[in-house]
Scaffold this motif. Structure first.
Motif, short mmCIF file in Angstrom:
data_model
loop_
_atom_site.label_atom_id
_atom_site.label_comp_id
_atom_site.label_asym_id
_atom_site.label_seq_id
_atom_site.Cartn_x
_atom_site.Cartn_y
_atom_site.Cartn_z
N HIS A 83 5.19 7.11 -2.56
CA HIS A 83 5.72 5.86 -2.02
C HIS A 83 5.39 5.77 -0.53
CE1 HIS A 83 7.96 5.18 -5.72
NE2 HIS A 83 8.41 6.42 -5.65
N ARG A 85 2.88 3.91 -1.50
CA ARG A 85 1.80 3.83 -2.47
C ARG A 85 1.21 5.22 -2.66
NH1 ARG A 85 -3.34 0.61 -0.07
NH2 ARG A 85 -4.25 1.53 -1.95
N HIS A 86 0.53 5.42 -3.78
CA HIS A 86 -0.03 6.71 -4.14
C HIS A 86 -1.15 7.06 -3.16
CE1 HIS A 86 -2.35 9.46 -6.92
NE2 HIS A 86 -1.12 9.95 -6.98
#
Length: 721
Positions: A83, A85-86
């Motif tokens: 988190h 985002r990857h």
């Protein structure tokens, strides 16, 4: 090894060695062929797009934000964050500072390479951020090893052709290729002379072609990068000069080869009954007098036709300058001497326009001699076409007007002596090569007159049309009214429609050209249909017509007849009315989404109005972006249209905006365009090449042949099309 030998197989990395082989040629070799890299010299002339500096290691403390640097550092932390985002986050340190590497796309192998404790050589752009200094997706390799002595080239490539393989292929080709000098002694280009003078005074080095290519593939790290990027470096100048010389040699050799051929001598002959020659009879029936420019150009063409050397002339003039009547005079000279003439146009509408005009001017004069004007088009009925083919083969058809149908296999001329090609740049190279073969199939070379309403700037004419003689009609006929050009945002479209209503009420006619959507002819049609419906609803009582490329020929003809005859007030069209359409009563041209059109095309469309006595206007409706502006080159094109109506000035600006490749369009399909030289900045090199080419052809033919083979290979024919 000879310059035309193919590149040998390269040692491949393990992954490349396993590449699928199709028909004995590896996927990598196929990718090279896709880029046209089939000979060693092709690879040697495949020059880098840009360079990466891997010659030095920069300490993190010395790196500035926004700078692309290469560092050597140790991985101190490595984590995958889910988190917001990857992503893979890696912390690295050298003796002077810390940096975070961030990867949004990664594989397990990345995590292994970036394990804690790994020592890496890392290259990327330094950015400041909330978490400190970082690099996004830098390139990586193990630390240590010698640093390169030169900048690392980045080449134009294609899918499946990695840079390391391309670098090895180019390097191997440079080792093998014959780059011995093809310039005569003392014939260095101006840039080389300047460079040698500077070198003698402790400045720059004089570059041979070998040295120039070696340098451009592997420039020294202390070179000023801007001179590589703008191609002003002496090494670039040497390459550009040699490229221009190859082009000039090819063009001038083509002119000489044509000089050895023989064409019909078309001199004015006195008729047995004492009647005036056909071209004089034509002048007598025309409802207007020729301008001084038309008469001058007519004399130039007549002099060519009276010679046994085939004419190869480009007739250029602005929109509405009267090229067609000059072409009709040339046709008269051929027909008067008992030969046939062909007039070819790129579209059926333009061919139909020419046919109607020639029929009106010449049919009564030819009928008295038992000859006719014939028409050939793709959409003709079988019976009509068969009749036309018979007239052509018998010679009764003295003048044949049509589209590319004129060069189809079943067309048999009895004695063709003159071919006139209108808007010649609109024909593809393959079509023009086919035409030349078709015309010469009876063993006698026809005279060739090519016409263009897109004036060719001088440097372009010197370069791409060096094998042609050029005639210019630089004067408009009297009575042509100036066209006022207005730029109006499409948010004011309702005002434009109201103006159309007023024009039609005053007895005038209006063109509305729909936006150009290159990706889809179907979308073009959808736009035109929707606009036709909108204008029909907004202008009750006005006949609004629709014209587009997908309509059958007979339907197009019927629509144009209604508009030409004045029964139709507004014609909604795609760009099929770009050239040739002549309706003197049309006084307003509206071009929707004008920002999508090229400058030359806008000028051609504008030239459809102002052909009568009424004051005329061209409205360029443009769409703006979110900031209320038109972006980039579109803004330059619209500004040029508003500032000038001079076709030669328009052409000059068009060349500046688009460059010669796009300006010339299909003429240079076949990859014969200049890849390196820029006609806007390299005119001194062009002048040098133009002067040296005939000297080499006369005194050093072997060097000339080697030079052309090196640079053009089998592509020289495309420059003659």
């Amino acid at each position: 090894m000879p310059a035309d030998s193919p590149p040998s197989a390269e040692p491949m990395a393990p992954s490349a060695a396993a590449t699928t082989v199709q028909g004995g040629v590896s996927v990598l070799q196929k990718a090279l062929q896709k880029l046209g890299l089939e000979r060693d010299i092709d690879l040697a002339l495949h020059l880098p797009l840009r360079y990466e500096d891997e010659t030095r290691i920069t300490a993190l403390a010395d790196a500035r934000d926004g700078q692309v640097v290469q560092i050597e550092a140790t991985v101190t932390a490595n984590e995958v964050q889910l988190h917001p985002r990857h992503q893979l986050l890696v912390r690295v340190e050298d003796a002077t500072g810390v940096c975070e590497l961030r990867f949004f796309s990664f594989y397990p192998s990345h995590q292994k390479t970036l394990a804690v404790g790994a020592q890496l050589r890392i290259r990327g752009e330094i950015r400041g951020g909330f978490r400190g200094r970082q690099m996004l997706h830098p390139s990586l390799r193990a630390a240590g090893g010698e640093l390169p002595a030169a900048l690392t080239p980045v080449y134009p490539s294609t899918a499946g052709l990695p840079q390391p393989y391309l670098r090895r292929a180019v390097g191997s080709a440079l080792d093998r290729v014959d780059l011995s000098d093809t310039l005569p002694p003392g014939a260095e280009p101006p840039c080389a002379r300047h460079a040698r003078h500077a070198h003698e005074n402790g400045g720059q080095h004089f570059f041979s072609l070998r040295e120039a290519l070696d340098f451009l593939h592997h420039p020294a790290p202390d070179v000023t990068l801007s001179t590589l990027q703008d191609r002003s470096h002496p090494a670039w100048q040497r390459v550009k000069a040699e490229e221009l010389l190859a082009q000039q040699l090819s063009q001038q050799q083509s002119r000489r080869e044509r000089g050895l051929l023989r064409a019909a001598v078309l001199r004015v002959q006195q008729a047995a009954d004492g009647s005036p020659p056909l071209h004089e009879q034509l002048l007598a029936v025309l409802p207007f007098a020729l301008t001084a420019a038309q008469r001058r150009v007519g004399r130039e063409i007549a002099a060519d036709l009276a010679s046994e050397v085939p004419m190869h002339r480009l007739l250029q003039g602005d929109v509405g300058s009267g090229k067609t009547v000059v072409a009709a005079q040339a046709a008269c000279l051929a027909m008067d001497a008992g030969w046939q003439c062909a007039l070819m146009a790129p579209t059926e509408i333009l061919a139909e326009q020419h046919f109607a005009r020639m029929l009106g001017w010449l049919e009564p004069l030819l009928a008295a001699r038992g000859r006719r004007v014939a028409r050939l088009a793709g959409g003709q009925r079988k019976k009509e076409r068969a009749a036309m083919l018979a007239l052509i083969e018998s010679g009764e058809a003295a003048l044949v007007v049509g589209t590319h149908a004129v060069i189809q296999e079943q067309v048999r001329f009895r004695n063709l002596a003159l071919a006139i090609i209108d808007e010649q740049h609109r024909f593809g190279v393959a079509q023009r090569l086919a035409l030349r073969k078709k015309l010469a199939e009876h063993g006698i070379e026809p005279h060739l007159l090519m016409m263009s309403a897109t004036p060719i700037p001088r440097t372009l004419a010197m370069s791409y049309y060096a094998d042609l003689d050029v005639s210019v009609i630089d004067e408009l006929p009297p009575g042509r009214t100036p066209i006022v050009t207005r730029l109006i945002a499409d948010s004011r479209k309702d005002e434009v429609i109201a103006r159309i209503g007023a024009q039609v009420a005053a007895g005038r006619q209006v063109y509305w050209v729909c936006p150009l959507i290159e990706e889809s002819e179907a979308l073009d049609l959808t736009n035109a249909t929707a606009t036709h419906a909108e204008l029909s609803a907004a202008l009750p009582g006005v006949t609004v017509g629709l014209l587009h490329a997908r309509m059958p020929g007979a339907e197009k003809k019927a629509v144009m007849a209604l508009f030409s005859g004045g029964q139709m007030g507004v014609l909604v069209s795609t760009t099929v009315i770009e050239v040739g359409v002549d309706v003197p009563n049309a006084s307003l041209m509206v071009i929707e989404h004008a920002e999508r059109f090229g400058l030359s095309q806008l000028h051609q469309l504008r030239g459809r109005v102002g052909r009568g006595a009424a004051a005329s206007a061209c409205v360029l409706l443009y769409a703006t972006n979110d900031s209320g502006r038109v972006g980039g080159s579109a803004r330059e094109r619209l500004r040029a249209m508003a500032e000038t109506s001079d076709g030669f000035e328009i052409a000059r600006r068009d060349l500046q905006i688009r460059g010669p490749g796009e300006f010339l369009g299909a003429r240079q399909s076949g990859d014969a365009l200049l890849r390196f030289a820029d006609l806007a900045t390299d005119s001194p090199l062009l002048e040098w090449a133009r002067a040296l080419a005939p000297v080499m052809l006369d005194r050093h033919p072997e060097l000339a042949a080697r030079h052309v083979a090196r640079w053009l290979g089998g592509r020289a024919d495309y420059l003659k099309a």
